[in-house]
Design a protein around this motif. Structure first.
Motif, PDB file in Angstrom:
ATOM      1  N   UNK A  24      -0.335  11.112   2.452  1.00 59.00           N
ATOM      2  CA  UNK A  24      -0.256  12.183   3.445  1.00 59.00           C
ATOM      3  C   UNK A  24      -1.138  13.332   2.980  1.00 59.00           C
ATOM      4  N   UNK A  25      -2.118  13.681   3.788  1.00 60.00           N
ATOM      5  CA  UNK A  25      -2.974  14.828   3.485  1.00 60.00           C
ATOM      6  C   UNK A  25      -2.162  16.101   3.710  1.00 60.00           C
ATOM      7  N   UNK A  26      -2.007  16.915   2.666  1.00 57.62           N
ATOM      8  CA  UNK A  26      -1.170  18.109   2.773  1.00 57.62           C
ATOM      9  C   UNK A  26      -1.881  19.285   3.444  1.00 57.62           C
ATOM     10  N   UNK A  27      -3.173  19.137   3.714  1.00 53.44           N
ATOM     11  CA  UNK A  27      -3.939  20.171   4.428  1.00 53.44           C
ATOM     12  C   UNK A  27      -3.859  21.524   3.712  1.00 53.44           C
ATOM     13  N   UNK A  28      -4.173  21.536   2.433  1.00 54.42           N
ATOM     14  CA  UNK A  28      -4.143  22.770   1.664  1.00 54.42           C
ATOM     15  C   UNK A  28      -5.044  23.815   2.312  1.00 54.42           C
ATOM     16  N   UNK A  33      -8.487  16.686   2.879  1.00 56.08           N
ATOM     17  CA  UNK A  33      -9.137  16.059   1.742  1.00 56.08           C
ATOM     18  C   UNK A  33      -9.035  16.788   0.426  1.00 56.08           C
ATOM     19  N   UNK A  34      -8.055  17.695   0.289  1.00 56.67           N
ATOM     20  CA  UNK A  34      -7.919  18.438  -0.967  1.00 56.67           C
ATOM     21  C   UNK A  34      -6.757  17.905  -1.796  1.00 56.67           C
ATOM     22  N   UNK A  35      -5.569  17.839  -1.219  1.00 54.08           N
ATOM     23  CA  UNK A  35      -4.376  17.358  -1.944  1.00 54.08           C
ATOM     24  C   UNK A  35      -3.718  16.240  -1.160  1.00 54.08           C
ATOM     25  N   UNK A  36      -3.459  15.146  -1.843  1.00 50.84           N
ATOM     26  CA  UNK A  36      -2.775  14.003  -1.254  1.00 50.84           C
ATOM     27  C   UNK A  36      -1.355  13.920  -1.797  1.00 50.84           C
TER      28      UNK A  36
END
Length: 334
Positions: A24-28, A33-36
């Motif tokens: 799940x892409x956390x959408x930082x 594409x920054x934190x999974x």
């Protein structure tokens, strides 16, 4: 068992990885594409990594989309307490009321009382703190379970996550191994993997970076014999042995470059410039269609400035320890 998920209709940002695992892409800070994070959708569902405070609603919506109610989540585990990985723990605990929160024992008190962690982050990030990470809220201490050198998380039906203490990037860092799949959740111990370019960069921030501890952790991860690497930055990767070897090579290159700068009298800015000239030019540029915002955030979080600063901090500490050892040896000879 939960109902099956129709993976054909999943929204962008949720990636099925087999064996009931979903990235799940956390959408930082709103960027992809920054934190999974990872949902292991077993009898006792578990989330690995939570991202920032702003990521909590993203994870809640993903869990619901994957057929679970917030009350179904059994465990939330973070590999370490840096804000891009664990900043949303308090918010997640509120959204998932039955989940036990698992963290290494060196980080547990900071989840219960994040005031020192936030004050330290404010010194590092200044005005960017709020836009990047938001505010970390306390987690009820009674819901936190700390683990030490190793620990276990029950996923149900005999499946477990086994934690392994993995310092080097941070003193409160651990890796996690899925006993059924052989997946190894690596946190930041191997660095930052970019699936768009295939590049792997070290993650060596101050104040905890320790080269020797990093190398021990890389050997530990190699000995585990994992089948797949689950990067927090970013996504799953199959080339296990090759990637662990690359992580060591990249780490040694960055450290040697900073050491060369110091040996010629260079200051921090000189070391950063040397890394940019000698190292960064080796990496492939992001494809044109990738998010410029994502590239900027990644450079802020894990670019040369932060990494070189951590290496310099470690070299200074090492020099102090060596000087102290020489002083003690001279006193003993006298």
């Amino acid at each position: 068992m939960h109902d099956d998920v129709d993976v054909s209709g999943l929204p962008e940002g949720i990636t099925p990885l087999g064996n009931e695992i979903y990235a799940i892409d956390t959408m930082l800070a709103g960027y992809p594409g920054v934190v999974s994070a990872y949902l292991i959708r077993t009898e006792r569902p578990c989330i690995v990594e939570v991202g920032t405070a702003g990521s909590a609603p993203v994870l809640r919506d993903a869990v619901i989309r994957l057929g679970l109610a917030p009350e179904d989540l059994a465990t939330i585990v973070v590999t370490h307490i840096h804000l891009d990985h664990a900043g949303g723990t308090g918010d997640m605990a509120a959204l998932f009321p039955n989940a036990e929160i698992v963290v290494h024992e060196r980080g547990a008190r900071h989840l219960a009382d994040p005031s020192r962690l936030m004050a330290s982050a404010k010194m590092v990030w200044g005005d960017r703190l709020e836009s990047l990470f938001g505010h970390m809220h306390p987690t009820e201490a009674a819901r936190i379970r700390s683990v030490a050198e190793t620990g276990e998380i029950d996923l149900g039906a005999g499946r477990r996550l086994v934690s392994h203490y993995a310092p080097g990037h941070a003193k409160h860092h651990m890796g996690l191994v899925d006993t059924v799949t052989g997946d190894l959740y690596v946190g930041d111990a191997l660095g930052v993997y970019n699936p768009l370019t295939g590049d792997l960069r070290p993650a060596t921030p101050p104040p905890d970076f320790d080269m020797d501890a990093c190398l021990r952790t890389l050997r530990l991860f190699g000995d585990i014999g994992a089948q797949r690497l689950m990067f927090s930055h970013f996504g799953a990767h199959d080339a296990v042995a090759e990637t662990i070897d690359r992580a060591e090579s990249e780490l040694r290159l960055w450290v040697e470059t900073v050491r060369d700068s110091r040996d010629t009298g260079g200051d921090l800015d000189h070391a950063i410039a040397m890394v940019r000239d000698k190292v960064i030019s080796r990496y492939r540029p992001l494809p044109p269609e990738s998010s410029a915002g994502t590239a900027a955030v990644l450079d802020t979080l894990s670019g040369p400035e932060a990494n070189v600063s951590g290496i310099v901090h470690w070299l200074d500490r090492l020099a102090q320890e060596q000087a102290e050892a020489r002083r003690r040896a001279e006193e003993e000879r006298a």
